[in-house]
Design a protein around this motif. Structure first.
Motif, short mmCIF file in Angstrom:
data_model
loop_
_atom_site.label_atom_id
_atom_site.label_comp_id
_atom_site.label_asym_id
_atom_site.label_seq_id
_atom_site.Cartn_x
_atom_site.Cartn_y
_atom_site.Cartn_z
N LYS A 105 -33.56 -0.56 40.41
CA LYS A 105 -33.55 -2.03 40.58
C LYS A 105 -32.12 -2.54 40.59
CE LYS A 105 -37.69 -3.50 38.10
NZ LYS A 105 -38.22 -4.40 37.10
N VAL A 152 -33.61 -3.70 45.72
CA VAL A 152 -34.01 -2.40 45.17
C VAL A 152 -33.49 -1.33 46.10
CG1 VAL A 152 -36.09 -3.01 43.87
CG2 VAL A 152 -36.26 -2.55 46.32
N ALA A 187 -40.99 1.26 45.49
CA ALA A 187 -39.89 0.30 45.29
C ALA A 187 -40.06 -0.84 46.28
CB ALA A 187 -38.55 0.99 45.51
N LEU A 239 -39.76 -5.56 46.85
CA LEU A 239 -39.52 -6.92 46.34
C LEU A 239 -40.83 -7.67 46.46
CD1 LEU A 239 -36.26 -7.60 48.38
CD2 LEU A 239 -36.39 -7.03 45.97
N GLU A 250 -38.61 -10.89 43.47
CA GLU A 250 -38.32 -10.12 42.25
C GLU A 250 -38.33 -8.63 42.56
OE1 GLU A 250 -37.16 -12.40 39.65
OE2 GLU A 250 -37.59 -10.40 38.84
N PRO A 251 -37.32 -7.89 42.12
CA PRO A 251 -37.34 -6.43 42.37
C PRO A 251 -38.44 -5.74 41.57
CG PRO A 251 -35.15 -7.18 41.67
CD PRO A 251 -36.09 -8.32 41.45
N VAL A 271 -39.90 -1.61 40.72
CA VAL A 271 -39.96 -0.15 40.93
C VAL A 271 -40.98 0.42 39.97
CG1 VAL A 271 -37.59 0.20 41.72
CG2 VAL A 271 -38.09 0.38 39.30
N LYS A 282 -38.12 -0.83 34.04
CA LYS A 282 -37.30 -2.02 34.20
C LYS A 282 -35.93 -1.68 34.79
CE LYS A 282 -35.65 -2.23 29.41
NZ LYS A 282 -34.36 -1.56 29.61
#
Lengths: 204, 198
Positions: free
Chosen positions: A15, A20, A110, A112, A117-118, A120, A133
């Motif tokens: 992230k 990402v 992975a 958005l 918001e990213p 993974v 996170k």
């Protein structure tokens, strides 16, 4: 030799700040023999969502075909793009369906979400999701990748900094793994665009 | 003990298979055809479990023929490879998995020459050159050294013959006879290379 290490693969996702990154090596081998140096392990779902599959080559290909089918059907039915979290659960369910005869892959997702918001995550071969996170790793060089990522990752990396971090993490991790390597592919996903770069590392 | 080779050239593919059928210490047959022509411009080469090989490759051959009958156009190389990979992948986790390693080579008006390597677990790769069987351990490095893109027919056949010569020197089994097929826009040309003629 373990079935997960038969073909060799390494995938990592990280992230960043509103972005990402997902990267993989390019080797396909049959145990010690390298057969190909451009084997695709990362696949696109839509402009904001990618996933990578590390593990047995045949299952990587079979699952990528199945996910292509499922995500196309989702898009037709729902008339909207898949969110990363939704896709992660789709992956988890698909793998758990084969709980007692699993696909030998470790997926990494992975993307958005619709707010930018990213996201993974990774799962094990039977679909247990790890929502991270910071970063996720998979494949034959996963232990090396854990060490490298812990060193190079920091919070809120900009796209270009994130590219450097994920590239260094992957390249150095696979250099210590005989079953991964032979080049790398890195995708950086930002709200505006996707940057894809192919890296030439140690070709051994 | 069987080996297959394939090399993609400028506008053709050349593939070679050995012709010895060996079981344990006995050579059963010296001119075994380890290929099936799928259509006028596509060839499938196989090695592996004897019964599975023939059953599976003939199944693929029939279905590629059916495609042309149904759709009135021949199936291209990518389609052949994709269909074959899917058929092998479906059989993998079923009652009877086919233990066959394949090369699929062909020429197509739109994509040009193509070569696909498919192993018995059904991983399918599009490659510029390939080996199946023990031959790979000896000859991948030969191919890495001498292959370049846009090879002429003479260069590609010479490369195949270098690989065959390498096996003659270093491989324990005697593989005297080889069938070399060249697929280009004009179709499939067969050439059998015997004994010491390499």
């Amino acid at each position: 030799m373990s079935i997960m290490a038969y073909n060799g693969a390494s995938v990592v996702a990280m992230k960043g700040k509103n972005c990402v990154a997902i990267a993989s090596d390019r080797r396909f081998g049959v145990q010690a023999l390298t057969v190909s140096c451009d084997f695709q392990k990362i696949f696109k779902v839509n402009d904001r969502l990618f996933y990578g599959l590390a593990g047995l080559g045949t299952d990587v290909q079979t699952l990528s075909e199945r996910f292509r089918f499922k995500s196309n059907m989702y898009k037709l039915r729902e008339e909207r793009d898949l969110e990363p979290k939704t896709f992660a659960h789709m992956v988890s369910s698909t793998l758990y369906e084969k709980r007692f005869g699993p696909y030998f892959v470790e997926p990494v997702v992975a993307g958005l979400d619709k707010k930018g918001e990213p996201f993974v995550c990774s799962t094990d071969l039977i679909g247990c999701i790890n929502f991270a996170k910071d970063f996720v790793v998979a494949g034959t060089a996963s232990q090396n990748l854990y060490g490298m990522c812990e060193t190079v990752w920091r919070e809120d990396l900009e796209p270009e900094e994130l590219f450097e971090a994920v590239s260094q993490a992957l390249l150095n991790a696979v250099d210590r793994d005989c079953l991964s390597g032979w080049g790398a592919v890195v995708h950086i996903i930002t709200p505006e665009k996707i940057i894809t770069r192919t890296l030439k590392g140690r070709m051994d | 003990m069987e080996s297959l080779f394939g090399v993609v050239g400028k506008d053709f593919v050349v593939v070679a298979s050995d012709m010895s059928s060996i079981r344990s210490i006995v050579v059963l047959k010296s001119h075994e055809d380890r290929t099936r022509d799928l259509n006028s411009h596509n060839v499938l080469l196989y090695t592996g479990e004897p019964g599975d090989c023939v059953q599976f490759s003939e199944y693929i051959q029939r279905n590629v023929q059916l495609y042309s009958i149904k759709n009135d156009v021949p199936l291209n190389t990518a389609g052949c490879a994709s269909f074959t990979r899917r058929a092998l992948a479906d059989s993998l986790r079923s009652r009877g998995a086919y233990q066959t390693n394949l090369l699929i080579a062909g020429w197509d008006p739109k994509d040009g020459p193509r070569l696909y390597w498919i192993d018995y677990l059904s991983s399918g790769l599009s490659v510029p050159f390939a080996c199946q069987g023990y031959g790979g351990y000896f000859c991948y490095s030969t191919m890495d050294r001498y292959y370049h893109s846009d090879m002429t027919k003479d260069e590609a056949v010479a490369l195949i013959k270098k690989c065959i010569a390498e096996l003659k020197t270093r491989f324990v089994a005697n593989l005297p006879n080889w069938q070399i097929k060249i697929i280009d826009k004009d179709g499939i040309t067969v050439n059998v290379v015997e004994g010491s003629a390499v």
